[in-house]
Motif scaffolding. Structure first.
Motif, PDB file in Angstrom:
ATOM      1  N   THR A 249     -25.952 -11.174 -33.290  1.00  0.00           N
ATOM      2  CA  THR A 249     -27.079 -11.658 -32.493  1.00  0.00           C
ATOM      3  C   THR A 249     -27.479 -13.083 -32.850  1.00  0.00           C
ATOM      4  OG1 THR A 249     -28.829 -10.968 -34.017  1.00  0.00           O
ATOM      5  CG2 THR A 249     -28.010  -9.295 -32.511  1.00  0.00           C
ATOM      6  N   GLY A 250     -28.012 -13.761 -31.871  1.00  0.00           N
ATOM      7  CA  GLY A 250     -28.721 -15.016 -32.096  1.00  0.00           C
ATOM      8  C   GLY A 250     -27.868 -16.196 -32.510  1.00  0.00           C
ATOM      9  N   GLN A 251     -28.457 -17.069 -33.344  1.00  0.00           N
ATOM     10  CA  GLN A 251     -27.878 -18.385 -33.655  1.00  0.00           C
ATOM     11  C   GLN A 251     -27.466 -19.068 -32.352  1.00  0.00           C
ATOM     12  OE1 GLN A 251     -25.083 -18.648 -36.861  1.00  0.00           O
ATOM     13  NE2 GLN A 251     -26.272 -17.350 -38.192  1.00  0.00           N
ATOM     14  N   PHE A 252     -28.467 -19.222 -31.499  1.00  0.00           N
ATOM     15  CA  PHE A 252     -28.199 -19.713 -30.150  1.00  0.00           C
ATOM     16  C   PHE A 252     -27.626 -21.123 -30.124  1.00  0.00           C
ATOM     17  CE2 PHE A 252     -31.437 -16.475 -29.472  1.00  0.00           C
ATOM     18  CZ  PHE A 252     -30.890 -15.783 -28.409  1.00  0.00           C
ATOM     19  N   LEU A 253     -26.811 -21.348 -29.113  1.00  0.00           N
ATOM     20  CA  LEU A 253     -26.249 -22.673 -28.859  1.00  0.00           C
ATOM     21  C   LEU A 253     -26.480 -22.992 -27.398  1.00  0.00           C
ATOM     22  CD1 LEU A 253     -22.710 -21.862 -30.195  1.00  0.00           C
ATOM     23  CD2 LEU A 253     -24.298 -23.401 -31.345  1.00  0.00           C
ATOM     24  N   PRO A 254     -26.930 -24.216 -27.097  1.00  0.00           N
ATOM     25  CA  PRO A 254     -27.032 -24.591 -25.689  1.00  0.00           C
ATOM     26  C   PRO A 254     -25.673 -24.461 -24.990  1.00  0.00           C
ATOM     27  CG  PRO A 254     -28.226 -26.152 -27.041  1.00  0.00           C
ATOM     28  CD  PRO A 254     -27.474 -25.251 -27.984  1.00  0.00           C
ATOM     29  N   GLU A 255     -25.701 -23.997 -23.773  1.00  0.00           N
ATOM     30  CA  GLU A 255     -24.458 -23.870 -22.991  1.00  0.00           C
ATOM     31  C   GLU A 255     -24.174 -25.255 -22.403  1.00  0.00           C
ATOM     32  OE1 GLU A 255     -22.050 -21.283 -22.286  1.00  0.00           O
ATOM     33  OE2 GLU A 255     -21.270 -23.136 -21.499  1.00  0.00           O
ATOM     34  N   ALA A 256     -23.639 -26.143 -23.248  1.00  0.00           N
ATOM     35  CA  ALA A 256     -23.533 -27.562 -22.900  1.00  0.00           C
ATOM     36  C   ALA A 256     -22.104 -28.005 -22.655  1.00  0.00           C
ATOM     37  CB  ALA A 256     -24.156 -28.407 -24.006  1.00  0.00           C
ATOM     38  N   SER A 257     -21.195 -27.056 -22.417  1.00  0.00           N
ATOM     39  CA  SER A 257     -19.798 -27.468 -22.266  1.00  0.00           C
ATOM     40  C   SER A 257     -19.607 -28.411 -21.080  1.00  0.00           C
ATOM     41  CB  SER A 257     -18.886 -26.253 -22.165  1.00  0.00           C
ATOM     42  OG  SER A 257     -19.478 -25.251 -21.397  1.00  0.00           O
ATOM     43  N   LEU A 258     -20.405 -28.209 -20.023  1.00  0.00           N
ATOM     44  CA  LEU A 258     -20.321 -29.132 -18.879  1.00  0.00           C
ATOM     45  C   LEU A 258     -20.649 -30.561 -19.309  1.00  0.00           C
ATOM     46  CD1 LEU A 258     -22.183 -27.489 -15.864  1.00  0.00           C
ATOM     47  CD2 LEU A 258     -19.780 -28.202 -15.955  1.00  0.00           C
ATOM     48  N   ALA A 289     -33.662 -29.079 -18.335  1.00  0.00           N
ATOM     49  CA  ALA A 289     -34.826 -28.272 -18.724  1.00  0.00           C
ATOM     50  C   ALA A 289     -34.351 -26.902 -19.178  1.00  0.00           C
ATOM     51  CB  ALA A 289     -35.781 -28.125 -17.542  1.00  0.00           C
ATOM     52  N   GLY A 290     -35.259 -26.182 -19.799  1.00  0.00           N
ATOM     53  CA  GLY A 290     -34.943 -24.829 -20.246  1.00  0.00           C
ATOM     54  C   GLY A 290     -34.206 -24.850 -21.573  1.00  0.00           C
ATOM     55  N   ASN A 291     -33.615 -23.730 -21.894  1.00  0.00           N
ATOM     56  CA  ASN A 291     -33.025 -23.605 -23.219  1.00  0.00           C
ATOM     57  C   ASN A 291     -31.792 -24.459 -23.433  1.00  0.00           C
ATOM     58  OD1 ASN A 291     -34.871 -22.174 -24.640  1.00  0.00           O
ATOM     59  ND2 ASN A 291     -34.092 -20.170 -24.007  1.00  0.00           N
ATOM     60  N   LEU A 292     -31.238 -25.012 -22.364  1.00  0.00           N
ATOM     61  CA  LEU A 292     -30.167 -25.983 -22.562  1.00  0.00           C
ATOM     62  C   LEU A 292     -30.637 -27.123 -23.469  1.00  0.00           C
ATOM     63  CD1 LEU A 292     -27.406 -27.299 -21.885  1.00  0.00           C
ATOM     64  CD2 LEU A 292     -28.553 -28.394 -19.942  1.00  0.00           C
ATOM     65  N   LEU A 293     -31.935 -27.419 -23.411  1.00  0.00           N
ATOM     66  CA  LEU A 293     -32.462 -28.533 -24.203  1.00  0.00           C
ATOM     67  C   LEU A 293     -32.351 -28.268 -25.696  1.00  0.00           C
ATOM     68  CD1 LEU A 293     -35.723 -29.534 -22.327  1.00  0.00           C
ATOM     69  CD2 LEU A 293     -33.584 -30.829 -22.470  1.00  0.00           C
ATOM     70  N   ARG A 294     -32.482 -27.005 -26.076  1.00  0.00           N
ATOM     71  CA  ARG A 294     -32.506 -26.669 -27.491  1.00  0.00           C
ATOM     72  C   ARG A 294     -32.535 -25.155 -27.652  1.00  0.00           C
ATOM     73  NH1 ARG A 294     -37.418 -26.433 -25.095  1.00  0.00           N
ATOM     74  NH2 ARG A 294     -36.159 -24.781 -24.226  1.00  0.00           N
ATOM     75  N   PRO A 295     -31.936 -24.684 -28.722  1.00  0.00           N
ATOM     76  CA  PRO A 295     -32.094 -23.265 -29.008  1.00  0.00           C
ATOM     77  C   PRO A 295     -33.393 -23.048 -29.785  1.00  0.00           C
ATOM     78  CG  PRO A 295     -30.506 -24.269 -30.538  1.00  0.00           C
ATOM     79  CD  PRO A 295     -30.994 -25.338 -29.632  1.00  0.00           C
ATOM     80  N   VAL A 296     -34.146 -22.063 -29.495  1.00  0.00           N
ATOM     81  CA  VAL A 296     -34.219 -21.294 -28.281  1.00  0.00           C
ATOM     82  C   VAL A 296     -35.690 -21.020 -28.056  1.00  0.00           C
ATOM     83  CG1 VAL A 296     -33.844 -19.156 -29.570  1.00  0.00           C
ATOM     84  CG2 VAL A 296     -33.494 -19.107 -27.165  1.00  0.00           C
ATOM     85  N   GLU A 297     -36.077 -20.903 -26.813  1.00  0.00           N
ATOM     86  CA  GLU A 297     -37.465 -20.641 -26.456  1.00  0.00           C
ATOM     87  C   GLU A 297     -37.537 -19.413 -25.575  1.00  0.00           C
ATOM     88  OE1 GLU A 297     -40.326 -21.370 -27.118  1.00  0.00           O
ATOM     89  OE2 GLU A 297     -40.204 -23.145 -28.383  1.00  0.00           O
ATOM     90  N   THR A 298     -38.768 -18.966 -25.308  1.00  0.00           N
ATOM     91  CA  THR A 298     -38.949 -17.802 -24.458  1.00  0.00           C
ATOM     92  C   THR A 298     -38.775 -18.178 -22.988  1.00  0.00           C
ATOM     93  OG1 THR A 298     -41.267 -18.274 -24.200  1.00  0.00           O
ATOM     94  CG2 THR A 298     -40.651 -16.841 -26.034  1.00  0.00           C
TER      95      THR A 298
END
Ligand SMILES: Cc1cc2nc3c(=O)[nH]c(=O)nc-3n(C[C@H](O)[C@H](O)[C@H](O)COP(=O)(O)OP(=O)(O)OC[C@H]3O[C@@H](n4cnc5c(N)ncnc54)[C@H](O)[C@@H]3O)c2cc1C
Ligand SMILES: Cc1cc2nc3c(=O)[nH]c(=O)nc-3n(C[C@H](O)[C@H](O)[C@H](O)COP(=O)(O)OP(=O)(O)OC[C@H]3O[C@@H](n4cnc5c(N)ncnc54)[C@H](O)[C@@H]3O)c2cc1C
Lengths: 413, 466
Positions: A249-258, A289-298
């Motif tokens: 679980t977790g250790q989020f990463l922005p989905e920034a491959s694009l 905007a959104g969690n792409l900016l950074r891991p991680v928010e609600t």
């Protein structure tokens, strides 16, 4: 399509999660004529589509909803105000113009818009990226995959898994298990304390799941399906836990491959795009905007961020947004600091000038904002990873003649 | 002869559907033999052929005059001859052999001479400046090297799939979950006892890879070699890394291993590996975190920009090495058995050559089939970055696995046909679903839906393979 084709849309939004959908609605409310949301899944709604638990929607709908109901409401509201939502369309590249290439069931196409908002969210760090050893049986899943299988398909991929991590999402995994009649046998956390807020500490106890702090998974065993995990404690002593699955679980990463494959600048600290306080990327026709900016928010935070970004985009279309230059970069000083967002500041007022900072490990000390050797703001913090720390910049007299330093002086142990 | 022995079933039973067994099935079928392939796993390519580097070697560094070298040379050229007709990719990357120390540099002339002796005459010495001009992202610590322009990258799974598919469409048969447990040779034919019943065949070819010695013991009572599995671990980097290097980056090899390679994959990722670690287990390649971290570090020493890029997958393969350096291919005339063992680290490149060599031994046993005059040439799905992919064409029915851009149409096609997978791992090898950076985070649910009731061994979660 040729370069001189007029943009088909005022704004194209990539990603139909809470951030993308709320931005779309706000753009329509602000009078922007044509707004399209491009979503690669069959349905828009983003991650909440498969978070079949509470609590979503307080901020947005003033009531407590389950994730899927919340997602459905977001979609419905967007459609009602005239947002075009194109599902099963995957964006495959971002180009100056702005111009975006997409793949849909019909093949390739190019979409042009006057502005683009990227809101592709986050994903969890995989077992592979964490270099967890052992064999490679089935039954090693992220929370996202587990939720999809359980809530979207009614499947039960295992019955006695261990959960790795104690972030908020790890407790989501716990709830998902409970929903499916899956009984986790342990919750394993490498740090000495739980990452998510302390109240969560009650949850595994309440559900009868033993919590192992200061422990890490050193090896996954099993041929076809997971059979056991080897767990090491701080002193390196190992024990074997029988389990038929591992939820990583977790250790989020922005989905920034694009972004990584594009002309746009990516911040290696946050893993997301480099933005200024107007949510603007290195190419000022692109926003995020959104969690792409950074891991991680609600979800609620991302939803609000989408709305705020929409106002900036509307300003940009109307020509009222401050120029993207001159700007100052923000530099992080202090080993425990993980990232700061935004990474750049433009000399202007009237923007949501809050800096968001995170630490990479539990840490105590004094956080300061220092410009040209002058300490403009400080605060004592006792921080855990994955918890937001906000610095209110609007009260700080920042000139942009030099870099702005975010300094974290840790207390000596 | 296939006619006169019709009552005994098949002309040849091949034990093992690794890349070698697949290539043998194809060659023999094209030459007119009635073939059956017996594989114990639910899917083909479940042994040594499951995890390799995907390099089509020229054999420039193979021992001169070895059987391995000649099989690589003929396998290599046949791959180039047939690949377009079967729809197989080729990434003309070339390779650079790089020296990082003085000692390594001193060995370069000898290695170049060996290459020329092996018929790879186009190697060319390069200074560090020349190397850095070709590979600007390489560490500046490189001292010297040489290029091997015709070392190429291929798809390690579509090649054996195509070989076997051609065999099957031209009359061969495949039995999966069919483990050879015992066998009797009655003086003219074999009766094989398998986990799926009895199979009769005139001749048996043991291509059991990591179990080659055991199958020989089962069928002959003895084995002339012992398998000593040699593990190779890899880390795979996400797509962004593939743009950092053009060539296959090879180290100066040692006596036991080709060493750690940095190499693009046919799917647009970048791998660093393999290690070479002896072990006894034949069926378990355990990943070791410390070793993976060392590979990551080694990768970063060679290509510093890798430090910024995420590891998207980890995997390990087992080489069927033996106490001998060379391949162990032997015909046992008196019992119509050909053993094809010890195909340790070059089998992907040499398989087509091995198949020709084995067929010539078969002829020497006195068999004389009639070659097919007009064989069918099926094509396999193109899933490499070398050509157009389904997501770039109309009627793809939408992308399901977003990281590897696998479409619903590709998955549907993979679930059909004579090589339809029996397990989720088999589907992954045919399509690459869940093998990208998110490892099933986004697409597991959709895949569960798509494969429901269509895999003999259904997916329980996304198995975490390569
Ligand atoms: C497993 C998991 C559980 C979570 N649980 C909770 C929770 O319980 N409560 C909570 O508040 N938050 C939770 N979160 C946090 C979650 O990230 C936010 O709730 C919220 O979904 C973020 O919204 P977003 O719009 O930024 O991104 P997302 O909701 O992730 O939406 C991004 C969208 O972009 C689409 N997309 C991505 N790339 C492309 C592309 N190339 N082309 C087209 N479309 C694309 C995706 O399909 C997705 O629909 C969870 C996150 C995860 C991963
Ligand atoms: C780390 C690594 C990297 C490599 N890199 C390269 C490379 O870049 N280029 C290259 O050319 N080569 C490479 N190789 C070598 C190549 O992968 C091997 O040479 C090749 O896969 C060997 O194939 P095989 O068919 O002999 O064996 P296997 O693939 O092991 O096939 C044998 C099959 O027999 C089956 N079997 C076993 N016993 C029985 C039984 N009793 N009944 C029925 N079935 C049975 C097994 O299940 C298996 O499927 C690499 C190998 C490794 C491990």
């Amino acid at each position: 399509m040729t370069g001189d084709t007029a943009p088909a849309y005022d704004v194209a939004i990539i990603g139909g999660g809470p951030a993308g959908l709320s931005a779309a609605v706000e753009l329509k409310r602000l009078g922007v004529a044509s707004v399209v949301v491009i979503e690669r899944e069959r349905e828009a709604g983003g991650i909440p589509r498969h978070c079949g638990h509470y609590p979503f929607g307080m901020r947005e709908f003033s009531r407590v909803l389950r994730g899927p109901d919340y997602a459905a409401r977001l979609v419905e509201r967007a459609l009602r105000v005239g947002v075009e939502i194109r599902t099963r369309v995957s964006v495959t590249s971002l180009k100056p113009g702005p111009q975006i290439d997409v793949s849909s069931p019909d093949g390739l196409a190019t979409i042009r818009a006057r502005r683009v908002l990227v809101a592709t969210g986050v994903r969890e760090k995989t077992r592979a990226a964490r270099l967890i050893g052992g064999t490679k049986p089935s039954g090693v899943l992220s929370t996202g995959a587990l939720q999809g299988l359980v809530y979207l398909d009614g499947l039960k991929p295992f019955s006695r898994p261990v959960i790795l991590g104690t972030e908020l999402v790890s407790f989501s995994a716990l709830l998902t298990c409970r929903h499916a009649g899956i009984k986790p046998v342990a919750m394993i956390e490498p740090n000495a304390r739980i990452t998510a807020w302390r109240a969560s500490r009650l949850l595994p106890g309440a559900l009868g799941v033993p919590l192992m702090l200061g422990a890490s998974i050193t090896r996954i065993e099993g041929r076809a399906q997971v059979e056991a995990v080897e767990v090491a404690d701080r002193s390196g002593r190992t024990s074997r836990i029988e389990a038929d699955g591992v939820i990583v679980t977790g250790q989020f990463l922005p989905e920034a491959s694009l972004l990584r494959d594009s002309h746009l600048a990516v911040d290696s600290m946050s893993g997301g795009p480099c933005v200024d306080q107007f949510f603007r990327l290195s190419d000022p026709a692109y926003f995020a905007a959104g969690n792409l900016l950074r891991p991680v928010e609600t979800a609620g935070w991302c939803w609000a961020e989408g709305r705020a970004a929409a106002r900036m985009i509307a300003g940009s279309l109307a020509g009222t947004l401050p120029e993207p230059t001159p700007r100052a970069g923000l530099a992080l000083m202090g080993d425990a600091l993980k990232y700061v967002v935004p990474q750049r500041l433009v000399a202007a007022s009237g923007a949501p000038r809050t800096l968001q900072v995170r630490v990479r490990r539990p840490a105590r000390g004094t956080l300061s904002v220092v410009v040209s050797g002058q300490n403009l703001w400080s605060q004592r913090i006792d921080a855990l990873p994955e918890r937001r720390i906000l610095i209110p910049l609007d009260r700080l007299p920042i000139d942009l003649n030099g870099p702005v330093h975010i300094v974290f002086a840790e207390d000596k142990a | 002869m296939s006619r006169s022995h019709a009552q005994s079933g098949f002309d040849v039973a091949v034990v093992g559907a690794g890349v070698v067994g697949c290539a043998i099935a194809r060659r023999f079928t094209l030459e007119g033999a009635k073939m059956i392939v017996l594989e114990k796993a639910p899917d083909i390519l479940d042994g040594a052929s499951k995890g390799n580097s995907g390099i089509l070697h020229t054999g420039f560094d193979a021992p001169c005059g070895s059987l391995e070298q000649s099989c690589i040379a003929s396998g290599y050229s046949e791959y180039l001859d047939i690949r377009e007709r079967l729809g197989l990719p080729l990434i003309r990357s070339g390779a650079l052999v790089l020296a990082w120390t003085e000692e390594e540099e001193a060995r370069l002339p000898e290695l170049m001479q060996q290459a020329r002796d092996n018929g790879v005459g186009d190697v060319e010495a390069l200074t560090s400046d020349e190397i850095l001009r070709r590979e600007p992202n390489l560490s500046r610590r490189v001292r010297a090297g040489f290029c091997v322009p015709r070392e190429f990258i291929i798809d390690p799974w579509s090649a054996p799939h195509a070989y076997l598919l051609q065999a099957l469409t031209n009359g061969a048969e495949l039995r999966r979950e069919c483990e050879v447990l015992a066998g009797q040779f009655d003086g003219s034919a074999w009766r094989l006892e398998t986990s799926a019943g009895e199979i009769a065949a005139t001749c048996v070819i043991n291509a059991a890879g990591l179990y080659g010695d055991l199958v020989d013991q089962t069928l002959r009572g003895v084995s002339d070699f012992h398998i000593r599995p040699r593990k190779g671990q890899f880390v795979v980097y996400d797509k962004a890394a593939a743009g950092l290097v053009k060539s296959i980056l090879l180290p100066v090899p040692s006596a036991t291993t080709k060493g750690i390679v940095v190499c693009r994959t046919a799917f647009g990722n970048l791998l660093v590996g393999p290690t070479a670690e002896e072990q006894t287990a034949r069926d378990e390649a355990v990943l070791v975190p410390e070793t993976l971290a060392q590979l990551q570090e080694r990768g970063t020493q060679i290509v510093p920009a890798l430090s910024d890029i995420e590891v998207s997958a980890i995997y390990a393969g087992l080489r069927p090495a033996t106490e001998f350096k060379d391949y162990q291919i032997r015909a046992h005339r008196e019992i119509n058995l050909i053993t094809v063992g010890g195909i340790r680290s070059t089998g992907l490149s040499s398989a087509l050559g091995i198949a020709r060599h084995v067929f010539s031994q078969y002829l020497e046993l006195g068999h004389a089939p009639h070659a097919l005059t007009d064989p069918i040439w099926p094509t396999v799905a193109q899933i490499s970055e070398a050509g157009e992919r389904s997501w770039q064409t109309p009627c793809n029915d939408g992308v399901v696995c977003h990281c590897e851009r696998v479409t619903r149409a590709e998955i549907e096609a993979a679930l059909e046909g004579p090589l339809a997978p029996g397990s989720f791992a088999g589907l992954k090898r045919k399509t690459r679903v869940t093998m990208g950076r998110c490892q099933g985070f986004y697409c597991s649910a959709e895949l569960a839906r798509l494969t429901k009731d269509r895999l003999k061994h259904p997916m329980s979660g996304a198995p975490d393979d390569r």
